[in-house]
Design a protein around this motif. Structure first.
Motif, mmCIF file in Angstrom:
data_model
loop_
_atom_site.group_PDB
_atom_site.id
_atom_site.type_symbol
_atom_site.label_atom_id
_atom_site.label_comp_id
_atom_site.label_asym_id
_atom_site.label_seq_id
_atom_site.Cartn_x
_atom_site.Cartn_y
_atom_site.Cartn_z
ATOM 1 N N GLY A 1 0.810 -1.216 0.000
ATOM 2 C CA GLY A 1 0.000 0.000 0.000
ATOM 3 C C GLY A 1 0.841 1.263 0.000
ATOM 4 O O GLY A 1 0.548 2.214 -0.731
ATOM 5 N N THR A 2 1.892 1.287 0.817
ATOM 6 C CA THR A 2 2.746 2.476 0.896
ATOM 7 C C THR A 2 3.489 2.711 -0.409
ATOM 8 O O THR A 2 3.560 3.840 -0.909
ATOM 9 C CB THR A 2 3.761 2.329 2.048
ATOM 10 N N THR A 3 4.030 1.632 -0.974
ATOM 11 C CA THR A 3 4.742 1.758 -2.244
ATOM 12 C C THR A 3 3.808 2.237 -3.344
ATOM 13 O O THR A 3 4.171 3.093 -4.164
ATOM 14 C CB THR A 3 5.368 0.411 -2.648
ATOM 15 N N ALA A 4 2.597 1.703 -3.365
ATOM 16 C CA ALA A 4 1.621 2.118 -4.374
ATOM 17 C C ALA A 4 1.247 3.588 -4.200
ATOM 18 O O ALA A 4 1.114 4.322 -5.194
ATOM 19 C CB ALA A 4 0.369 1.242 -4.284
ATOM 20 N N LEU A 5 1.088 4.036 -2.958
ATOM 21 C CA LEU A 5 0.722 5.430 -2.702
ATOM 22 C C LEU A 5 1.817 6.384 -3.167
ATOM 23 O O LEU A 5 1.540 7.384 -3.848
ATOM 24 C CB LEU A 5 0.448 5.640 -1.215
ATOM 25 N N VAL A 6 3.061 6.082 -2.806
ATOM 26 C CA VAL A 6 4.176 6.945 -3.209
ATOM 27 C C VAL A 6 4.290 6.999 -4.727
ATOM 28 O O VAL A 6 4.440 8.072 -5.323
ATOM 29 C CB VAL A 6 5.500 6.449 -2.587
#
Length: 209
Positions: free
Chosen positions: A107-112
């Protein structure tokens, strides 16, 4: 930790085009025998929905300013998709990585990545012609397809490439912010000049009367 590079790469790719990630993983799992792909992504209904949404994104993502609206809507969708895919990948290989950690990473990688993509596309929209949007969108689609496919067969290589692309993207965002600000400043100047010209014309007309 064998699933770590796949989760990272799929998360990054989800930030660009989540529907393509789900579709590609499902197809590779179903027809290429990729054991690292969760069975949930191989289901016919999942593949059908992902294919339809991918086609919609393929069109919307190539139209100036429509792509910006599409990105705004997907600010929530893409990180959620990255997290869900991460959890599914981790659950498919018990003991390799906790599902909570996998979801957080995906999720964090996708958001960034999504924020990088959206920022760069706003800068591209300052170009007066639509060809740049189409070219950039096609490059994004090809990069997602290449990374996801590579991640299945050579996960660490794909993760390394994904990390480099993310770093380059963050650097480009810094440059893009300056371009967007300059574009908005020029637009304000044109509006002010137009208003001043209209005011001058009205004054001259009133003087002749």
């Amino acid at each position: 930790m064998t699933v770590l590079p796949l989760i990272f790469t799929s998360g990054l790719a989800s930030g660009i085009n989540a529907y393509a990630v789900v579709l590609l993983l499902g197809l590779l799992g179903r027809f290429a025998g990729a054991e690292s792909v969760p069975h949930a992504l191989e289901r016919t209904d999942v593949l059908a929905v992902a294919a339809v949404l991918f086609l919609l994104e393929a069109v919307a993502d190539k139209i100036p300013y429509v792509d910006t609206v599409w990105d705004a809507v997907h600010t929530v969708i893409r990180p959620i998709a990255g997290a869900v895919v991460g959890v599914l990948i981790a659950s498919n290989d018990p003991g390799s990585l906790s599902e909570v950690a996998a979801g957080a990473m995906g999720g964090t990688t996708a958001l960034v990545t999504h924020l990088v993509k959206a920022s760069l596309r706003m800068a591209v929209n300052t170009s007066p012609e639509p060809a740049s949007n189409i070219v950039v969108s096609l490059l994004e689609d090809l990069s997602v397809a290449g990374l996801v496919t590579l991640a299945i067969f050579h996960p660490w290589v794909a993760a390394s490439i994904a990390a480099v692309l993310l770093a380059v993207g963050l650097l480009l965002v810094r440059l893009a912010i300056g371009r967007v600000r300059a574009f908005r400043a020029r637009r304000r100047e044109r509006r002010a000049a137009k208003a001043a010209a209209e005011g001058t014309a009205e004054g001259a007309f009133a003087g002749r009367r």
